[in-house]
Design an enzyme around this catalytic site. Structure first.
Site, short mmCIF file in Angstrom:
data_model
loop_
_atom_site.label_atom_id
_atom_site.label_comp_id
_atom_site.label_asym_id
_atom_site.label_seq_id
_atom_site.Cartn_x
_atom_site.Cartn_y
_atom_site.Cartn_z
N ASP A 66 0.84 -1.20 0.00
CA ASP A 66 0.00 0.00 0.00
C ASP A 66 0.88 1.25 0.00
O ASP A 66 1.11 1.85 1.04
CB ASP A 66 -0.91 -0.05 1.23
CG ASP A 66 -1.80 1.17 1.34
OD1 ASP A 66 -2.04 1.83 0.31
OD2 ASP A 66 -2.25 1.47 2.47
N LYS A 68 0.25 3.83 -2.19
CA LYS A 68 -0.59 4.96 -2.66
C LYS A 68 0.21 5.93 -3.52
O LYS A 68 0.35 7.11 -3.21
CB LYS A 68 -1.22 5.69 -1.48
CG LYS A 68 -2.24 4.85 -0.73
CD LYS A 68 -3.04 5.70 0.24
CE LYS A 68 -4.03 4.88 1.01
NZ LYS A 68 -3.41 3.96 1.98
N LEU A 69 0.69 5.41 -4.64
CA LEU A 69 1.53 6.24 -5.52
C LEU A 69 0.72 7.35 -6.18
O LEU A 69 -0.46 7.16 -6.52
CB LEU A 69 2.16 5.37 -6.61
CG LEU A 69 3.05 4.22 -6.14
CD1 LEU A 69 3.61 3.48 -7.35
CD2 LEU A 69 4.16 4.69 -5.23
N ILE A 72 3.79 12.40 -11.52
CA ILE A 72 3.58 12.51 -12.96
C ILE A 72 3.59 11.09 -13.54
O ILE A 72 4.20 10.18 -12.97
CB ILE A 72 4.65 13.41 -13.64
CG1 ILE A 72 6.07 12.84 -13.44
CG2 ILE A 72 4.55 14.85 -13.15
CD1 ILE A 72 7.12 13.55 -14.30
N ARG A 182 -14.73 -1.81 11.14
CA ARG A 182 -14.72 -1.78 12.60
C ARG A 182 -15.71 -2.82 13.15
O ARG A 182 -16.93 -2.66 12.99
CB ARG A 182 -15.11 -0.39 13.12
CG ARG A 182 -14.01 0.67 12.90
CD ARG A 182 -12.78 0.36 13.75
NE ARG A 182 -11.71 1.32 13.59
CZ ARG A 182 -10.70 1.20 12.72
NH1 ARG A 182 -10.65 0.18 11.89
NH2 ARG A 182 -9.72 2.09 12.70
N GLN A 191 -11.06 7.04 11.32
CA GLN A 191 -11.92 6.65 10.18
C GLN A 191 -13.26 7.38 10.25
O GLN A 191 -13.76 7.65 11.33
CB GLN A 191 -12.17 5.13 10.21
CG GLN A 191 -10.91 4.28 10.10
CD GLN A 191 -10.34 4.25 8.69
OE1 GLN A 191 -10.84 4.93 7.78
NE2 GLN A 191 -9.27 3.49 8.51
O1 LIG Z 1 -5.38 2.00 0.93
C1 LIG Z 1 -5.71 1.65 2.07
O2 LIG Z 1 -5.45 0.53 2.50
C2 LIG Z 1 -6.55 2.57 2.84
C3 LIG Z 1 -7.39 3.40 2.12
C4 LIG Z 1 -8.37 4.15 2.80
O3 LIG Z 1 -9.17 4.85 2.18
N1 LIG Z 1 -8.43 4.06 4.15
C5 LIG Z 1 -7.57 3.30 4.89
O4 LIG Z 1 -7.73 3.25 6.12
N2 LIG Z 1 -6.59 2.58 4.25
C6 LIG Z 1 -5.61 1.81 5.03
O5 LIG Z 1 -6.27 0.76 5.73
C7 LIG Z 1 -5.72 0.59 7.03
C8 LIG Z 1 -6.82 0.79 8.04
O6 LIG Z 1 -6.30 0.64 9.32
P1 LIG Z 1 -7.22 0.66 10.60
O7 LIG Z 1 -8.02 1.94 10.59
O8 LIG Z 1 -6.22 0.61 11.74
O9 LIG Z 1 -8.09 -0.58 10.51
C9 LIG Z 1 -4.57 1.59 7.17
O10 LIG Z 1 -3.36 0.91 6.90
C10 LIG Z 1 -4.84 2.62 6.09
O11 LIG Z 1 -3.64 3.13 5.53
#
Ligand SMILES: O=C(O)c1cc(=O)[nH]c(=O)n1[C@@H]1O[C@H](COP(=O)(O)O)[C@@H](O)[C@H]1O
Length: 236
Positions: A66, A68-69, A72, A182, A191
């Site tokens: 993950d 998230k690149l 350009i 959750r 979140q």
């Molecule tokens: O790309 C992701 O995994 C991601 C996208 C997103 O919109 N929201 C998000 O929470 N994540 C990732 O999902 C994981 C959620 O973690 P918790 O909130 O601890 O369950 C983290 O590693 C975030 O970086």
């Protein structure tokens, strides 16, 4: 494998948001056979965690890298080309057209699957407007899903709140990966668009990404087992 064929147990992706490779390996040992899919993101990747991608993949686990690149197109394309050699199953890029196009070019004919992050699960409409976007969450998620599909992206990352609507756009062939999970009673933290594991699966998610509710639990294995049981029950 089409999304419908994924075994219930393989639908839980545990986010190894831990400070070191040692801490991550201790967590993987604790989770044992119960977890088959791990996510390595900023915290671990920037703490020397990239070689763990290959180590886990060689050991039979699947890895969601993950990163998230977003850059350009040429830089994204070259970065993705390098990442194809690590052995990850999934890689995230932000769902901007130039970024997604570059990622598809860099992925080439490798087996790496690209996931486009639609709108982060910590954002609501107000957060998007504060960031300068005219569209609200549901409109932007939908627009980006259509662009991702047209550009040849393999799957989407979105909140389970959008899962039902997204399925109507992307059908069953694209993967739908949902963080913002959750279990009932778990701390929500930062979140904003969340659901329980069972409801997320019922809404159409293929994979659930779970971090803190597992890795910060007193008994991470029991927490992972409970989420997988809820997934299996929701699948019927
Ligand atoms: O790309 C992701 O995994 C991601 C996208 C997103 O919109 N929201 C998000 O929470 N994540 C990732 O999902 C994981 C959620 O973690 P918790 O909130 O601890 O369950 C983290 O590693 C975030 O970086």
């Amino acid at each position: 494998m089409t999304p419908a064929e994924i075994a219930p147990k393989d639908r839980l992706i545990v986010a190894l948001d831990l400070p070191s490779v040692d801490a991550a390996e201790a967590m993987i040992a604790k989770l044992g056979d119960s977890v088959t899919f791990y996510k390595i993101g900023y915290r671990l990747a920037y703490a020397g965690g990239l070689p763990l991608v290959t180590k886990l993949a060689d050991g039979g686990k699947k890895v969601f890298l993950d990163l998230k690149l977003h850059d350009i197109g040429n830089t994204v394309s070259q970065g993705v080309e390098s990442i194809t050699r690590l052995g990850a199953t999934f890689l995230t890029v932000h769902a901007y057209p130039q970024t997604m196009k570059g990622a598809v070019e860099g992925r080439g004919s490798s087996k790496l699957k690209l996931l486009a992050v639609t709108v982060l699960t910590s954002y609501n409409d107000d957060d998007l407007h504060a960031a300068g976007f005219r569209l609200g969450v549901s409109e932007l998620v939908e627009a980006r899903a259509r662009q991702a599909q047209a550009l040849g992206i393999d799957g989407l990352v979105s909140s389970p709140e959008e899962a039902e609507g997204l399925r109507k756009i992307i059908g069953r062939q694209m993967n739908l990966v949902t963080p913002g999970i959750r279990p009932a009673g778990a701390a929500i933290g930062d979140q904003k668009r969340i659901m329980t594991p069972g409801r997320a699966i019922a809404a159409g998610a293929d994979y659930l990404v779970v971090g803190r509710p597992v890795v910060e639990a007193a008994d991470p294995r029991a927490a992972a087992d409970a989420i997988q049981a809820e997934i299996a029950q929701a699948l019927g």
